[in-house]
Motif scaffolding. Sequence first.
Motif, PDB file in Angstrom:
ATOM      1  N   MET A 126       0.848  -1.169   0.000  1.00 12.66           N
ATOM      2  CA  MET A 126       0.000   0.000   0.000  1.00 12.66           C
ATOM      3  C   MET A 126       0.896   1.235   0.000  1.00 12.66           C
ATOM      4  O   MET A 126       1.814   1.341   0.794  1.00 12.66           O
ATOM      5  CB  MET A 126      -0.892  -0.040   1.257  1.00 12.66           C
ATOM      6  N   SER A 127       0.595   2.160  -0.884  1.00 15.02           N
ATOM      7  CA  SER A 127       1.415   3.365  -0.956  1.00 15.02           C
ATOM      8  C   SER A 127       1.135   4.237   0.263  1.00 15.02           C
ATOM      9  O   SER A 127       0.131   4.085   0.951  1.00 15.02           O
ATOM     10  CB  SER A 127       1.097   4.141  -2.240  1.00 15.02           C
ATOM     11  N   ASN A 128       2.049   5.161   0.487  1.00 13.50           N
ATOM     12  CA  ASN A 128       1.910   6.046   1.641  1.00 13.50           C
ATOM     13  C   ASN A 128       0.650   6.909   1.501  1.00 13.50           C
ATOM     14  O   ASN A 128      -0.051   7.151   2.471  1.00 13.50           O
ATOM     15  CB  ASN A 128       3.171   6.908   1.789  1.00 13.50           C
ATOM     16  N   LYS A 129       0.366   7.353   0.270  1.00  9.71           N
ATOM     17  CA  LYS A 129      -0.817   8.186   0.036  1.00  9.71           C
ATOM     18  C   LYS A 129      -2.097   7.402   0.341  1.00  9.71           C
ATOM     19  O   LYS A 129      -3.011   7.919   0.986  1.00  9.71           O
ATOM     20  CB  LYS A 129      -0.824   8.674  -1.415  1.00  9.71           C
ATOM     21  N   ALA A 130      -2.148   6.161  -0.091  1.00 10.87           N
ATOM     22  CA  ALA A 130      -3.317   5.313   0.171  1.00 10.87           C
ATOM     23  C   ALA A 130      -3.449   5.039   1.668  1.00 10.87           C
ATOM     24  O   ALA A 130      -4.563   5.017   2.212  1.00 10.87           O
ATOM     25  CB  ALA A 130      -3.199   4.002  -0.599  1.00 10.87           C
ATOM     26  N   ALA A 131      -2.309   4.857   2.344  1.00  4.26           N
ATOM     27  CA  ALA A 131      -2.329   4.610   3.785  1.00  4.26           C
ATOM     28  C   ALA A 131      -2.852   5.838   4.527  1.00  4.26           C
ATOM     29  O   ALA A 131      -3.628   5.716   5.481  1.00  4.26           O
ATOM     30  CB  ALA A 131      -0.944   4.233   4.282  1.00  4.26           C
ATOM     31  N   VAL A 132      -2.464   7.021   4.081  1.00  3.57           N
ATOM     32  CA  VAL A 132      -2.933   8.267   4.705  1.00  3.57           C
ATOM     33  C   VAL A 132      -4.431   8.421   4.474  1.00  3.57           C
ATOM     34  O   VAL A 132      -5.175   8.810   5.389  1.00  3.57           O
ATOM     35  CB  VAL A 132      -2.148   9.484   4.170  1.00  3.57           C
ATOM     36  N   GLN A 133      -4.886   8.104   3.263  1.00  8.76           N
ATOM     37  CA  GLN A 133      -6.320   8.195   2.970  1.00  8.76           C
ATOM     38  C   GLN A 133      -7.114   7.203   3.824  1.00  8.76           C
ATOM     39  O   GLN A 133      -8.184   7.534   4.333  1.00  8.76           O
ATOM     40  CB  GLN A 133      -6.582   7.947   1.487  1.00  8.76           C
ATOM     41  N   ALA A 134      -6.581   6.012   3.989  1.00  7.14           N
ATOM     42  CA  ALA A 134      -7.241   5.011   4.835  1.00  7.14           C
ATOM     43  C   ALA A 134      -7.293   5.495   6.282  1.00  7.14           C
ATOM     44  O   ALA A 134      -8.298   5.320   6.976  1.00  7.14           O
ATOM     45  CB  ALA A 134      -6.507   3.671   4.738  1.00  7.14           C
ATOM     46  N   GLN A 136      -8.363   1.296  18.265  1.00  2.48           N
ATOM     47  CA  GLN A 136      -7.254   0.357  18.038  1.00  2.48           C
ATOM     48  C   GLN A 136      -6.888   0.307  16.555  1.00  2.48           C
ATOM     49  O   GLN A 136      -5.711   0.342  16.197  1.00  2.48           O
ATOM     50  CB  GLN A 136      -7.631  -1.044  18.523  1.00  2.48           C
ATOM     51  N   ASP A 137      -7.910   0.212  15.699  1.00  2.00           N
ATOM     52  CA  ASP A 137      -7.664   0.188  14.249  1.00  2.00           C
ATOM     53  C   ASP A 137      -6.959   1.466  13.809  1.00  2.00           C
ATOM     54  O   ASP A 137      -6.028   1.428  12.998  1.00  2.00           O
ATOM     55  CB  ASP A 137      -8.982   0.052  13.472  1.00  2.00           C
ATOM     56  N   TYR A 138      -7.404   2.583  14.343  1.00  2.00           N
ATOM     57  CA  TYR A 138      -6.812   3.869  13.996  1.00  2.00           C
ATOM     58  C   TYR A 138      -5.356   3.924  14.435  1.00  2.00           C
ATOM     59  O   TYR A 138      -4.491   4.352  13.671  1.00  2.00           O
ATOM     60  CB  TYR A 138      -7.623   5.009  14.640  1.00  2.00           C
ATOM     61  N   GLN A 139      -5.087   3.476  15.651  1.00  2.00           N
ATOM     62  CA  GLN A 139      -3.703   3.482  16.169  1.00  2.00           C
ATOM     63  C   GLN A 139      -2.802   2.596  15.302  1.00  2.00           C
ATOM     64  O   GLN A 139      -1.673   2.973  14.988  1.00  2.00           O
ATOM     65  CB  GLN A 139      -3.686   2.966  17.616  1.00  2.00           C
ATOM     66  N   GLN A 140      -3.307   1.425  14.918  1.00  2.00           N
ATOM     67  CA  GLN A 140      -2.523   0.530  14.070  1.00  2.00           C
ATOM     68  C   GLN A 140      -2.255   1.168  12.710  1.00  2.00           C
ATOM     69  O   GLN A 140      -1.141   1.102  12.188  1.00  2.00           O
ATOM     70  CB  GLN A 140      -3.236  -0.809  13.904  1.00  2.00           C
ATOM     71  N   ALA A 141      -3.272   1.785  12.138  1.00  2.00           N
ATOM     72  CA  ALA A 141      -3.101   2.454  10.835  1.00  2.00           C
ATOM     73  C   ALA A 141      -2.128   3.617  10.973  1.00  2.00           C
ATOM     74  O   ALA A 141      -1.310   3.844  10.089  1.00  2.00           O
ATOM     75  CB  ALA A 141      -4.451   2.939  10.325  1.00  2.00           C
ATOM     76  N   LEU A 142      -2.180   4.322  12.079  1.00  2.00           N
ATOM     77  CA  LEU A 142      -1.269   5.434  12.326  1.00  2.00           C
ATOM     78  C   LEU A 142       0.168   4.943  12.409  1.00  2.00           C
ATOM     79  O   LEU A 142       1.073   5.560  11.855  1.00  2.00           O
ATOM     80  CB  LEU A 142      -1.680   6.155  13.617  1.00  2.00           C
ATOM     81  N   MET A 143       0.366   3.820  13.079  1.00  2.00           N
ATOM     82  CA  MET A 143       1.717   3.248  13.180  1.00  2.00           C
ATOM     83  C   MET A 143       2.233   2.838  11.796  1.00  2.00           C
ATOM     84  O   MET A 143       3.405   3.015  11.494  1.00  2.00           O
ATOM     85  CB  MET A 143       1.734   2.067  14.152  1.00  2.00           C
TER      86      MET A 143
END
Length: 135
Positions: free
Chosen positions: A1-9, A121-128
Amino acid sequence: MSNKAAVQALQAKEKVMQDEIERFKKLQKELQKFTASRMQLDTQVNENKTVKEELDRLEEGAVLYKLVGPVLVKQELSEAKLTVEKRLTYITKESERYADMIKETQRTIEQGTEKLGRLQQDYQQALMKVSSAGR
């Protein structure tokens, strides 16, 4: 997953979490409103029980007056007892209805709290993931 897609998620998860927080706040306000109404109804039940007890102490034929606007109107004891009994029945049913609404709202809040915990929790994991991908 690209960084841009990860930020959007991550942003999408944050939006869902914010929406859930708003829903949670609304439910808490609702719960406060229901609780206040129930307390008021319980007070009315107690007041009407006291009136009923007082009416039960009176002898048949006692003279009663009922306040209608600015005027005192004579009322039969049996009629007064019936009125108070009906009022007690109605207020008790309303109090029970509010008790049910309170229970349901508490259950919904509890479920929302659990959901909010999972979302955080999902948000924290995505943030990491975004943090580690940016390095």
